[in-house]
Scaffold this active site. Structure first.
Site, mmCIF file in Angstrom:
data_model
loop_
_atom_site.group_PDB
_atom_site.id
_atom_site.type_symbol
_atom_site.label_atom_id
_atom_site.label_comp_id
_atom_site.label_asym_id
_atom_site.label_seq_id
_atom_site.Cartn_x
_atom_site.Cartn_y
_atom_site.Cartn_z
ATOM 1 C CD GLU A 143 -2.611 -1.255 2.591
ATOM 2 O OE1 GLU A 143 -3.471 -2.123 2.618
ATOM 3 O OE2 GLU A 143 -2.466 -0.410 3.487
ATOM 4 C CB CYS A 156 3.152 7.336 3.216
ATOM 5 S SG CYS A 156 3.571 6.039 4.374
ATOM 6 C CB CYS A 163 7.147 -5.123 8.547
ATOM 7 S SG CYS A 163 8.543 -4.330 9.410
ATOM 8 C CB CYS A 167 6.373 -2.780 16.277
ATOM 9 S SG CYS A 167 8.089 -2.402 15.853
ATOM 10 C CB CYS A 170 3.054 -1.778 13.743
ATOM 11 S SG CYS A 170 3.163 -1.517 11.961
ATOM 12 N N GLY A 222 6.915 -2.061 5.917
ATOM 13 C CA GLY A 222 8.284 -2.535 5.817
ATOM 14 C C GLY A 222 9.309 -1.700 6.548
ATOM 15 C CD GLU A 223 13.555 -0.775 9.658
ATOM 16 O OE1 GLU A 223 12.560 -0.326 10.264
ATOM 17 O OE2 GLU A 223 14.613 -0.139 9.537
ATOM 18 C CB SER A 279 10.228 3.745 15.185
ATOM 19 O OG SER A 279 9.776 4.158 13.921
ATOM 20 C CG LEU A 280 13.333 6.068 21.352
ATOM 21 C CD1 LEU A 280 14.566 5.315 20.900
ATOM 22 C CD2 LEU A 280 13.758 7.364 22.040
ATOM 23 C CG HIS A 281 7.483 3.809 19.180
ATOM 24 N ND1 HIS A 281 6.844 4.930 18.705
ATOM 25 C CD2 HIS A 281 7.775 3.053 18.080
ATOM 26 C CE1 HIS A 281 6.746 4.845 17.382
ATOM 27 N NE2 HIS A 281 7.308 3.729 16.981
ATOM 28 C CG ASN A 358 -3.157 5.974 13.755
ATOM 29 O OD1 ASN A 358 -3.973 6.867 13.884
ATOM 30 N ND2 ASN A 358 -1.947 6.170 13.265
ATOM 31 C CB CYS A 401 1.437 5.643 11.757
ATOM 32 S SG CYS A 401 2.275 7.067 11.160
HETATM 33 N N1 SAH Z 1 9.667 0.228 9.805
HETATM 34 C C1 SAH Z 1 9.706 1.663 9.890
HETATM 35 C C2 SAH Z 1 8.502 2.329 9.229
HETATM 36 C C3 SAH Z 1 7.244 2.010 9.957
HETATM 37 S S1 SAH Z 1 5.814 3.004 9.843
HETATM 38 C C4 SAH Z 1 9.760 2.072 11.349
HETATM 39 O O1 SAH Z 1 9.389 1.286 12.203
HETATM 40 O O2 SAH Z 1 10.167 3.191 11.626
HETATM 41 C C5 SAH Z 1 6.191 4.581 10.415
HETATM 42 C C6 SAH Z 1 5.898 4.882 11.881
HETATM 43 O O3 SAH Z 1 4.574 4.527 12.290
HETATM 44 C C7 SAH Z 1 6.830 4.147 12.818
HETATM 45 O O4 SAH Z 1 7.330 5.050 13.771
HETATM 46 C C8 SAH Z 1 5.916 3.170 13.481
HETATM 47 O O5 SAH Z 1 6.389 2.734 14.726
HETATM 48 C C9 SAH Z 1 4.654 3.976 13.587
HETATM 49 N N2 SAH Z 1 3.472 3.169 13.891
HETATM 50 C C10 SAH Z 1 3.296 1.859 13.664
HETATM 51 N N3 SAH Z 1 2.093 1.462 14.105
HETATM 52 C C11 SAH Z 1 1.483 2.553 14.613
HETATM 53 C C12 SAH Z 1 0.210 2.786 15.194
HETATM 54 N N4 SAH Z 1 -0.676 1.809 15.321
HETATM 55 N N5 SAH Z 1 -0.077 4.036 15.596
HETATM 56 C C13 SAH Z 1 0.820 5.044 15.444
HETATM 57 N N6 SAH Z 1 2.025 4.883 14.888
HETATM 58 C C14 SAH Z 1 2.368 3.654 14.483
#
Ligand code: SAH
Length: 409
Positions: A143, A156, A163, A167, A170, A222-223, A279-281, A358, A401
């Site tokens: 997508e 995007c 992937c 995580c 996601c 994907g990464e 993507s730290l989180h 999300n 995201c």
């Molecule tokens: N593999 C890459 C790109 C992923 S998508 C990465 O992890 O960075 C881009 C961003 O969306 C990442 O920071 C990912 O962690 C975040 N993301 C994934 N699922 C999400 C969700 N349900 N709500 C908000 N952000 C999310």
């Protein structure tokens, strides 16, 4: 999907009813099976699949010339084809009138094969956000999400089908890795978006704003750093001047990573001034091990150090992505710890993008309360860390995201 735009109350769009603009086309090929990953399981080795057809966009200009010559044609035909593909965005071979009819079909079949078959298109945000689901040659589904703002247009894109980074919040991570995408499969997402923009299919945009895709974010499926060489080649195709490539500014390209430290260092050495997003989180290993399983290999501090080295090498300010998950990672002390860790490396090198979580299918997690989000932002700013909550586009079409997943097709 999302973009780097601060969300302001005035920018909020009431969620319009999502609409399928194209009737779903039946998917004749089953998507290649990817097993759902176990909790915390990581997958770097993309399953081997039949290679996608070779395409002009897989090759640099020398490679294109050799490919054309190998077919028994003059080398300059490669430049003509490149001009059509990258500069004129030519849709139909009939329009390539500078190529004699006798050789046109052969060259198009050999170097411009179809790579992405539209399966369906969903629009949101009053037609300014468009999610496209594509089927690849082997049935894998990917997508991309096109977002038009008053003065810029962001696409995007996906870099892998599925992937392997797993995580848990996601949707794509829950699908597992199907396969790496080729360079041309990545570039083609941008070219298809550019064509639809030019056709007038995308609403919005300020008066007189140019009809160009100005920004690319590797934040779809994907990464990208786990598919390193194809992603770098795709970036070259995007930034190389026309007709070699699309002639975009590297500054308009953002690559997001879970924190694959050796690949981040390698990227820093490429000499391409793109923006890196990490993507730290979570600012602590205990929680990040759970939210971003790659953390068991490269810790929070190692990932932040690599992000800082990226800034030092490129001068580009790094983005820290932080999905705010209610009751999980949104405590004030975690905002303080994050700010302290970032400041310990220096000032002015980073900004933080909190993203309201999300929802994804089957997940018990939701976004933080608005007040908690505000407090998180306030604390970071209080520590002098520039922080902007990311505008969430396309959440009602699972285009935000982490909502992109083949299952939505
Ligand atoms: N593999 C890459 C790109 C992923 S998508 C990465 O992890 O960075 C881009 C961003 O969306 C990442 O920071 C990912 O962690 C975040 N993301 C994934 N699922 C999400 C969700 N349900 N709500 C908000 N952000 C999310």
């Amino acid at each position: 999907m999302s973009d780097h735009e601060p969300s302001t109350p005035s920018a909020a769009t009431p969620p319009g009813a999502p609409s399928a603009t194209d009737a779903p086309v039946s998917v004749s090929l089953p998507a290649p099976a990817s097993r759902r990953p176990r909790r915390g399981e990581l997958n770097f080795a993309a399953p081997r699949a039949g290679k996608p057809p070779q395409h002009l966009a897989d090759l640099d200009s020398a490679g294109r010339k050799s490919a054309v010559e190998a077919l028994g044609h003059k080398g300059f035909r490669a430049k003509q084809l490149s001009t059509h593909y990258f500069e004129h965005l030519t849709e139909s071979p009939e329009e390539m009138t500078d190529l004699p009819k006798a050789i046109r079909d052969e060259l198009v079949a050999a170097l411009l094969p179809p790579l992405l078959t539209p399966v369906r298109t969903l629009t949101a945000d009053k037609g300014t956000t468009i999610k496209s689901v594509y089927r690849l040659h082997d049935g894998a589904l990917v997508e991309s999400v096109l977002m038009r703002y008053p003065r810029r247009v962001t696409i995007c894109i996906s870099s892998q089908a599925g992937c392997g980074m797993n995580c848990p919040f996601c949707a794509t991570g829950q699908e597992g890795l199907t396969r790496n995408m080729s360079t041309a499969e990545m570039v083609e997402q941008v070219v298809l978006a550019a064509r639809s923009l030019r056709r007038g299919d995308v609403a919005g945009g300020a008066e007189g704003s140019p009809l160009r895709v100005s920004n690319v974010v590797f934040m779809g499926m994907g990464e990208a750093l786990a598919n390193y060489s194809s992603a770098i080649a795709a970036i070259h195709r995007m930034i190389d001047p026309a007709p070699e490539g699309l002639g975009m500014s590297a500054r308009g390209i953002t690559l997001s990573t879970v924190g694959l430290v050796p690949a981040m260092d390698k990227l820093a050495g490429e000499g391409i001034p793109l923006t890196l997003a990490l993507s730290l989180h979570a600012p602590d290993d205990k929680l990040r091990n759970e939210l971003v399983p790659i953390n068991t290999r490269w810790s929070v501090d190692e990932a932040i150090d690599a992000a800082y080295r990226y800034f030092e090498a490129t001068g580009r300010r790094v983005s820290i992505e932080y999905a705010l998950i209610r009751g999980m990672n949104d405590q004030g002390w975690r905002a303080d710890l994050l700010g302290t860790k970032l400041n310990a490396r220096g000032r002015g090198w980073v900004h933080v993008n909190p993203i309201p979580l999300n929802p994804t299918p089957g997940s018990k997690w939701t976004a933080s309360e608005p007040g908690v989000e505000r407090e998180f932002v306030r604390r970071l700013r209080g520590l002098g860390v520039p922080t902007t909550v990311r505008d969430t586009r396309g959440s009602d079409i699972d285009g935000a995201c982490g909502q992109l997943a083949a299952a939505t097709a």
